[in-house]
Design an enzyme around this catalytic site. Structure first.
Site, PDB file in Angstrom:
ATOM      1  N   PRO A   1      36.614  -6.551  -4.933  1.00  0.00           N
ATOM      2  CG  PRO A   1      34.650  -7.065  -3.977  1.00  0.00           C
ATOM      3  CD  PRO A   1      35.912  -7.866  -4.620  1.00  0.00           C
TER       4      PRO A   1
ATOM      5  CB  THR B   1      44.224  -3.397   5.720  1.00  0.00           C
ATOM      6  OG1 THR B   1      42.723  -3.808   5.985  1.00  0.00           O
ATOM      7  CG2 THR B   1      44.276  -1.983   5.845  1.00  0.00           C
ATOM      8  CB  SER B   2      43.188  -8.542   3.224  1.00  0.00           C
ATOM      9  OG  SER B   2      43.207 -10.152   3.289  1.00  0.00           O
TER      10      SER B   2
ATOM     11  CG  LEU C   1      33.686 -15.355  -2.489  1.00  0.00           C
ATOM     12  CD1 LEU C   1      34.793 -14.588  -1.790  1.00  0.00           C
ATOM     13  CD2 LEU C   1      33.675 -16.900  -2.032  1.00  0.00           C
TER      14      LEU C   1
ATOM     15  CB  ILE D   1      29.351  -4.419   1.385  1.00  0.00           C
ATOM     16  CG1 ILE D   1      29.215  -5.790   1.707  1.00  0.00           C
ATOM     17  CG2 ILE D   1      28.831  -3.551   2.298  1.00  0.00           C
ATOM     18  CD1 ILE D   1      29.968  -6.163   3.088  1.00  0.00           C
TER      19      ILE D   1
ATOM     20  CE1 TYR E   1      46.138  -9.703  15.633  1.00  0.00           C
ATOM     21  CE2 TYR E   1      48.315  -9.439  16.282  1.00  0.00           C
ATOM     22  CZ  TYR E   1      47.197  -9.484  15.502  1.00  0.00           C
ATOM     23  OH  TYR E   1      47.664  -8.841  14.345  1.00  0.00           O
TER      24      TYR E   1
END
Length: 520
Positions: free
Chosen positions: A122, A127-128, A257, A261, A442
């Site tokens: 998918p 942007t991963s 997985l 969606i 972060y």
């Protein structure tokens, strides 16, 4: 092979922000600059999709095996992805791009892929940064990127209940536009906002910058419509339920997985009137962390509550150029020895409650101009990566979360691990999300790129940092697991937890076509 149908769409739709000369000069002095890239043109390997499979997919959806389309879905936006697209390493290229136009069409595509034993990845905004959309085929002979851009509609809105149904391919900006026409906002603005999609937010358990006010994305989700290889599944029926374990949580964070969606029902809020953002400075990291902790535990956090450590504050001031000189002089006058910038923003929470809690604290107020400056540059991180790569700089991010009693220990451990591997990097850190019991950290890393082994340079640093993270916190707070964090997942959820996820996978995707090599 049959003629393809073009499904091209712009992969890089946001502006690239160049680095001003003073920023390059400071970077050269502080960390050094590497040799600029000499980019080699990429070519896609021949598609391994059989003619029969192509014909079957073409019968139910839009499909392309065009090289540009396939290369445009070959990976996400991690530093290693960007290196591969600049000729360092080889990206995993899908054999075709399929772009369904409806949830029902997604189900049909999955049925064809089961029949022909084709892997499906998918793909939303791409942007991963953890390998989550890498076109791995596992044991399958071919892999397709399932581009969800065709699912781009606002399905419905219930203004009385304040619930909206959005299709999975709607981007963050488009969601705000569509909801804004009805006077509402989702309020979910992660740094990937400009490109990321509703489906991606749900699949990765995304956290927006205003999570203290609006909540994380999973807090906003009422129900989810999912296409699986065994049929369509809708989870979530009411604002709250005691009808067994919350199966919706199996879908949220499942990274494609268990199913694809296709629609998400979300809680929305009225558009804020007169949002306000302000800047403050505290003296030292420990003082800043204590301040944020007290705001969280007293229930008076601003919607956006962000604390930068000394290194990140230094970089922010240096990159601001000459206009920051007066501020640095003012902070010296106020005898602030280790400036740490705090950004507070109010959209749906009470500013007065936060400001009352700040009364009497050792905080230097900088006012709305600093808040406006942060707001103006809130997406500059992703926009400036190409410019930093052009300057020969390795730039990448890491994130985690832990309890308040471990926040500083975790920060120090990650910085030490990165420094040991990279030599003399700039490692910036900020608290991005705060909770009653802990906070998210972060990290942003800058170091000259290794000319001989740029891929290995970051891989070794990421392993060292992840080892440090997994001893003290979660391996991921909002970037998801993907491929990169997979080695540390079992340490966090245990072998029984992994077995549970495998059992769910086997039930919903018995032939294993969905997103091979991710999460598990």
């Amino acid at each position: 092979m049959c003629n393809t149908v073009a499904v091209t769409r712009a992969r890089w739709t946001t502006e690239t922000v160049p680095l001003p000369p003073h920023a390059l000069a400071w970077l050269s002095q502080r960390v050094g600059l590497g040799k600029p890239f000499v980019e080699e043109p990429l070519s896609a390997p021949d598609s391994a999709l059989t003619a029969d499979a192509f014909t079957a997919l073409e019968a139910v959806s839009t499909i392309s095996v065009d090289d540009a389309d396939r290369l445009g879905r070959a990976g996400g936006l991690s530093y290693l992805d960007l290196l591969r697209h600049r000729g360092h390493g080889t990206p995993a290229v899908p054999d075709a791009v399929v772009q369904p136009a409806s949830p029902a069409e997604v189900v049909e595509v999955l049925q064809v892929c089961v029949e022909h034993d084709i892997a499906v990845v998918p793909f939303g905004g791409g942007t991963s940064v953890v390998g989550g959309v890498e076109a791995l085929r596992g044991a399958k002979s071919a892999v397709v990127a399932l581009d969800l851009a065709g699912l781009g509609s606002l399905v419905s809105i219930d203004p009385v209940s304040r619930v909206a149904v959005l299709q999975a391919g709607v981007t963050g900006p488009e969601a705000e536009r569509l909801l804004g026409e009805h006077g509402f906002t989702l309020g979910h603005v992660p740094q990937s906002f400009e490109r990321a999609t509703i489906g991606g937010f749900a699949a990765t358990r995304s956290a927006g910058q205003a999570s203290s006010g609006y909540g994380r994305f999973e807090d906003m989700v009422e129900s989810v419509r999912v296409a699986t290889p065994v049929g369509e599944w809708v989870v979530g029926a009411a604002p709250a339920s005691a009808a067994g374990p919350d199966l919706k949580q199996l879908v949220l964070g499942s990274e494609g997985l268990f199913g694809v969606i296709t629609e998400v029902s979300v809680r929305v809020r009225p558009k804020p009137y007169g949002p306000r953002y302000e800047g403050f400075v505290v003296d030292g990291w420990e003082a800043g962390a204590d301040l944020v902790r007290s705001l969280a535990q007293d229930g008076v956090l601003a919607d956006i509550t962000r604390l930068s450590d000394e290194d990140e504050t230094e970089v922010a001031l240096e990159l601001a150029g000459p206009k920051a000189s007066a501020l640095k002089k003012y902070l010296r006058f106020r005898r602030v020895e280790q400036p740490c910038l705090v950004i507070l923003g109010w959209e749906c929470r009470s500013r007065s409650a936060t400001m009352s809690a700040l009364s009497g604290k050792k905080v230097v107020r900088l006012g709305r101009a600093m808040g406006a400056s942060w707001l103006h540059g809130r997406f500059n991180g992703p926009r400036q990566r190409d410019a930093l790569l052009d300057a020969g700089v390795c730039v990448e991010t890491l994130e985690t979360a832990t309890q308040w009693s471990r926040v500083s220990e975790l920060r120090d451990a990650v910085k030490a691990a990165l420094t040991a591997e990279l030599g003399n990097p700039v490692v910036m850190c900020h608290i991005s999300h705060a909770y009653e019991t802990g906070a998210s950290l972060y990290f942003t890393v800058l170091v000259p790129r290794d000319l001989d082994d740029p891929v290995g340079q970051w891989q070794r640093a990421k392993v060292a940092a992840s080892d440090a993270i997994s001893r003290l916190g979660t391996i991921t707070h909002h970037h998801a697991v993907g491929r990169d964090h997979q080695p540390w997942l079992e340490r966090e959820i245990g072998s029984i937890g992994v077995d549970v996820l495998r059992a769910v996978k086997a039930q919903l995707d018995p032939t294993g076509i969905l997103n091979p090599g991710k999460l598990l």
